[in-house]
Design an enzyme around this catalytic site. Structure first.
Site, mmCIF file in Angstrom:
data_model
loop_
_atom_site.group_PDB
_atom_site.id
_atom_site.type_symbol
_atom_site.label_atom_id
_atom_site.label_comp_id
_atom_site.label_asym_id
_atom_site.label_seq_id
_atom_site.Cartn_x
_atom_site.Cartn_y
_atom_site.Cartn_z
ATOM 1 N N HIS A 37 67.659 37.955 -11.723
ATOM 2 C CA HIS A 37 68.092 37.695 -12.940
ATOM 3 C C HIS A 37 69.356 38.532 -13.050
ATOM 4 C CE1 HIS A 37 63.595 36.675 -13.207
ATOM 5 N NE2 HIS A 37 64.224 35.484 -13.823
ATOM 6 N N LYS A 80 68.191 29.393 -6.131
ATOM 7 C CA LYS A 80 66.936 29.423 -5.643
ATOM 8 C C LYS A 80 66.276 27.988 -6.096
ATOM 9 C CE LYS A 80 62.856 31.990 -5.912
ATOM 10 N NZ LYS A 80 62.141 31.425 -7.191
ATOM 11 N N GLN A 115 66.835 22.161 -9.664
ATOM 12 C CA GLN A 115 66.923 22.330 -11.065
ATOM 13 C C GLN A 115 68.526 22.410 -11.349
ATOM 14 O OE1 GLN A 115 64.829 25.357 -13.555
ATOM 15 N NE2 GLN A 115 66.633 26.592 -13.470
ATOM 16 N N SER A 135 59.811 35.795 -9.863
ATOM 17 C CA SER A 135 58.920 36.590 -11.013
ATOM 18 C C SER A 135 57.459 36.262 -10.519
ATOM 19 C CB SER A 135 58.857 36.058 -12.296
ATOM 20 O OG SER A 135 60.128 36.354 -12.959
ATOM 21 N N ARG A 136 57.225 35.263 -9.809
ATOM 22 C CA ARG A 136 55.758 34.760 -9.139
ATOM 23 C C ARG A 136 55.429 35.714 -7.891
ATOM 24 N NH1 ARG A 136 57.204 29.458 -11.338
ATOM 25 N NH2 ARG A 136 55.555 28.715 -12.687
HETATM 26 P P1 AMP Z 1 63.238 32.039 -14.080
HETATM 27 O O1 AMP Z 1 63.095 33.028 -14.957
HETATM 28 O O2 AMP Z 1 62.315 32.255 -12.893
HETATM 29 O O3 AMP Z 1 63.100 30.778 -14.801
HETATM 30 O O4 AMP Z 1 64.877 32.053 -13.570
HETATM 31 C C1 AMP Z 1 65.729 32.127 -14.230
HETATM 32 C C2 AMP Z 1 67.156 32.106 -13.669
HETATM 33 O O5 AMP Z 1 67.251 32.896 -12.605
HETATM 34 C C3 AMP Z 1 67.113 30.687 -12.870
HETATM 35 O O6 AMP Z 1 68.517 30.082 -12.925
HETATM 36 C C4 AMP Z 1 66.822 30.871 -11.521
HETATM 37 O O7 AMP Z 1 67.375 30.013 -10.661
HETATM 38 C C5 AMP Z 1 67.501 32.370 -11.368
HETATM 39 N N1 AMP Z 1 66.823 32.900 -10.228
HETATM 40 C C6 AMP Z 1 65.563 33.010 -9.940
HETATM 41 N N2 AMP Z 1 65.313 33.930 -8.951
HETATM 42 C C7 AMP Z 1 66.478 34.250 -8.415
HETATM 43 C C8 AMP Z 1 67.066 35.007 -7.235
HETATM 44 N N3 AMP Z 1 66.041 35.307 -6.211
HETATM 45 N N4 AMP Z 1 68.351 34.933 -6.901
HETATM 46 C C9 AMP Z 1 69.211 34.177 -7.886
HETATM 47 N N5 AMP Z 1 68.632 33.753 -9.115
HETATM 48 C C10 AMP Z 1 67.498 33.655 -9.191
#
Ligand code: AMP
Length: 282
Positions: free
Chosen positions: A37, A149, A153, A186-187
């Site tokens: 993030h 990632k 989406q 996050s998971r």
């Molecule tokens: P999330 O909080 O999981 O919904 O992710 C929010 C944003 O962060 C989404 O656009 C994800 O694709 C991006 N994101 C999550 N993990 C990564 C990562 N390891 N590297 C780059 N972007 C990420």
């Protein structure tokens, strides 16, 4: 840094930020912020004068048997990280603020969600489009950044922006990884110590297939089947592993020059679902 918990306040703050003709980049998240993030927030600064981060665990994108209740929530830590990164505004609404009325409308997706994560998570991408559409209408950013990632989406949101004429430039940011190659998520906090050691196996399998493809295997079906067995032997449960068209998100059997492909996988390790992908410009 300002924090808006209501749509009204977010709109007021955005109006203020924009008053001198300044631009805004939005980074939508579900919180429990990690370096993935943070890399999006840092890139967002290159695109616009102000960075807005939304933090909302969107109930509409969780299936009835998924992890909405246990999804990590670390609001104080998230705010500190945003402050440290010079974020101008955090929009962190409650569930009621975002979904306080009976819904009469939904967004329908045809074919782009029939494979990959869409196949195993019915309703997931409809839930994602619903929240992203709302966020785009509330924040009206000039730029919005999403991670590679979640590549399916990204492609589905790009299609929404195009077909529904959102006046927003989308940016796809590269995948941030741990030193051993595991894509940050996050998971990942769900993983036991032992599973955490096994987890980079997914990326290694993708890298192995990528190398074979670059070395001349243009019909990778058997190669992929073999890697599935290898992963299963290490304790992974396969959701999918395959080569997909970047444009149509449909599985392909033979690679053809001039196309872009997504080599992607989703696997379970215990109760944790991991996803990862590599883009192959052929
Ligand atoms: P999330 O909080 O999981 O919904 O992710 C929010 C944003 O962060 C989404 O656009 C994800 O694709 C991006 N994101 C999550 N993990 C990564 C990562 N390891 N590297 C780059 N972007 C990420």
């Amino acid at each position: 840094m300002n924090i808006a918990k209501t749509i009204d306040n977010a709109r007021k703050e955005i109006g203020r930020l924009r008053s001198a003709g300044k631009t805004v980049a939005l980074v939508p998240t579900m919180g429990a912020l990690h370096e993935g993030h943070i890399s999006l927030i840092r890139q967002a600064r290159d695109y616009a004068d102000y960075v807005v981060v939304s933090i909302f665990v969107n109930p509409e994108q969780f299936g009835p048997n998924e992890d909405f209740d246990t999804y990590p929530r670390e609001p104080e830590d998230d705010l500190k990280k945003c402050r440290d990164e010079g974020v101008a505004l955090v929009f962190a609404p409650s569930g009621n603020e975002m979904y306080n009325e009976q819904k009469f409308l939904s967004i329908n997706i045809s074919s782009l969600n029939s494979q990959m994560c869409g196949a195993s998570r019915p309703g997931f991408f409809e839930g994602v489009l619903l929240i992203v559409n709302k966020l785009f209408n509330i924040i009206r950013p000039d730029f919005a950044l999403f991670g590679q990632k979640d590549i399916q989406q990204f492609q589905i949101i790009s299609t929404m922006v195009r077909e529904f004429n959102h006046n927003i430039n989308l940016v796809m940011a590269p995948i941030e990884r741990a030193n051993d190659g595991l894509a940050l998520s996050s998971r990942n906090t769900y993983l036991t110590d032992e599973e955490r050691l096994t987890a980079p196996g997914l990326y290694r399998a993708l890298q192995y297939i990528e190398k074979q493809v670059i070395d001349g295997v243009h019909t990778p079906k058997l190669l992929i089947e073999h890697q599935k067995s290898e992963l299963e032997a290490k304790g992974f449960r396969i959701d999918y592993l395959g080569m997909f068209s970047f444009k149509t998100l449909q599985q392909i059997n033979t690679l053809q020059k001039g196309n872009i492909y997504i080599l992607a996988g989703a696997v379970w390790l215990g109760k944790t679902r991991l996803i990862d992908n590599i883009l192959i410009e052929f």
